[in-house]
Design an enzyme around this catalytic site. Sequence first.
Site, PDB file in Angstrom:
ATOM      1  N   ALA A 188       0.814  -1.220   0.000  1.00  0.00           N
ATOM      2  CA  ALA A 188       0.000   0.000   0.000  1.00  0.00           C
ATOM      3  C   ALA A 188       0.846   1.268   0.000  1.00  0.00           C
ATOM      4  O   ALA A 188       0.615   2.169  -0.822  1.00  0.00           O
ATOM      5  CB  ALA A 188      -0.963  -0.019   1.192  1.00  0.00           C
ATOM      6  N   GLY A 211      -0.069  -4.702   8.010  1.00  0.00           N
ATOM      7  CA  GLY A 211      -0.157  -6.131   8.283  1.00  0.00           C
ATOM      8  C   GLY A 211       0.742  -6.616   9.404  1.00  0.00           C
ATOM      9  O   GLY A 211       0.312  -7.375  10.280  1.00  0.00           O
ATOM     10  N   GLU A 212       1.994  -6.187   9.408  1.00  0.00           N
ATOM     11  CA  GLU A 212       2.956  -6.738  10.371  1.00  0.00           C
ATOM     12  C   GLU A 212       2.702  -6.272  11.803  1.00  0.00           C
ATOM     13  O   GLU A 212       2.828  -7.051  12.756  1.00  0.00           O
ATOM     14  CB  GLU A 212       4.375  -6.360   9.950  1.00  0.00           C
ATOM     15  CG  GLU A 212       4.838  -7.069   8.698  1.00  0.00           C
ATOM     16  CD  GLU A 212       6.178  -6.560   8.223  1.00  0.00           C
ATOM     17  OE1 GLU A 212       7.087  -7.377   8.056  1.00  0.00           O
ATOM     18  OE2 GLU A 212       6.312  -5.342   8.024  1.00  0.00           O
ATOM     19  N   ILE A 248      -6.262   5.825   6.167  1.00  0.00           N
ATOM     20  CA  ILE A 248      -6.950   4.575   5.870  1.00  0.00           C
ATOM     21  C   ILE A 248      -7.785   4.771   4.600  1.00  0.00           C
ATOM     22  O   ILE A 248      -8.703   5.596   4.573  1.00  0.00           O
ATOM     23  CB  ILE A 248      -7.848   4.140   7.043  1.00  0.00           C
ATOM     24  CG1 ILE A 248      -7.027   3.996   8.327  1.00  0.00           C
ATOM     25  CG2 ILE A 248      -8.567   2.843   6.706  1.00  0.00           C
ATOM     26  CD1 ILE A 248      -5.961   2.929   8.267  1.00  0.00           C
TER      27      ILE A 248
END
Length: 284
Positions: free
Chosen positions: A58, A244-245, A170
């Site tokens: 992203a 994600g992480e 976002i």
Amino acid sequence: RDGSVEVRVGTQDIGTGTRTILAIVAAEELGLPVDRVKSEIGDTRFLFSVPSGGSLSAPSNTPAVRQAAAHLRDKLFRIAAPILGAEPDDLEASDGFIRVRTNPSRSLAFADLCKRIPGDSISAQGERVPNYEGFRTDQAGCQFAEVEVDTETGIVRVTHVVAVHDAGRIIDPLMARSQVNGGILMGIGFALFEDRRMDPQLGIMVNPTMDDYKLPGSLDVPRIDVRFFEVANGITNTGVMGLGEVSHVASTAAVACAVYDAIGVPVRSLPITPDRVLAALGHA
């Protein structure tokens, strides 16, 4: 000339919704609904992109797509300007129309403008430029886990997880929340179930089969609450960061710390299986 828009990027989508966010960014820049934009990805014929992983997709791809869409919009404005009797800088794109800012009644539908394109299509390219200076690129967040530990059997059950994250802007809240949910479940699996066994001499896995590799099931899913703090960090033209992480790694630590708080002694090896819990209680 039919008014369709395609975004072509050599990235991949490994289930995190890359196609969707790229379409959203391009659609917003062109003033179109998302369903008018099609994302074409994962093809070596397209321009180079980073691999999917490491919280790269992203934040690496959205700035390039936005730049390309802005260049394309400017080309369309130059075509529309003489039709609308205005200068290109006086135009804006919104709701499927090209309008004169000072007089919105002077407008042209995007689809009608595309019919005026010389040739079959018009295109523009964008690139991911270095981050702007003076801003931090760190992701920030907190994971909170509530667990129940059966001190007779050693079984640990996660009952509630609260995730609070700053991942920049976002783009798609539903998809971002789903990604955090997935990261939390991965973290729970890493904390409680997944036991990857390796021969230290040969460096090969000795797990018998994937049937013996435990993963969280539907009954292991806790209540999950996700909260986002959107911070316009200004590091790129989209302000998007990876997600994600941070939701995965921090969840494992939160579960382990919650077990420590519950039984009063740390379990320092993962996964936190019943035998390890009982051993820790025995030593305590």
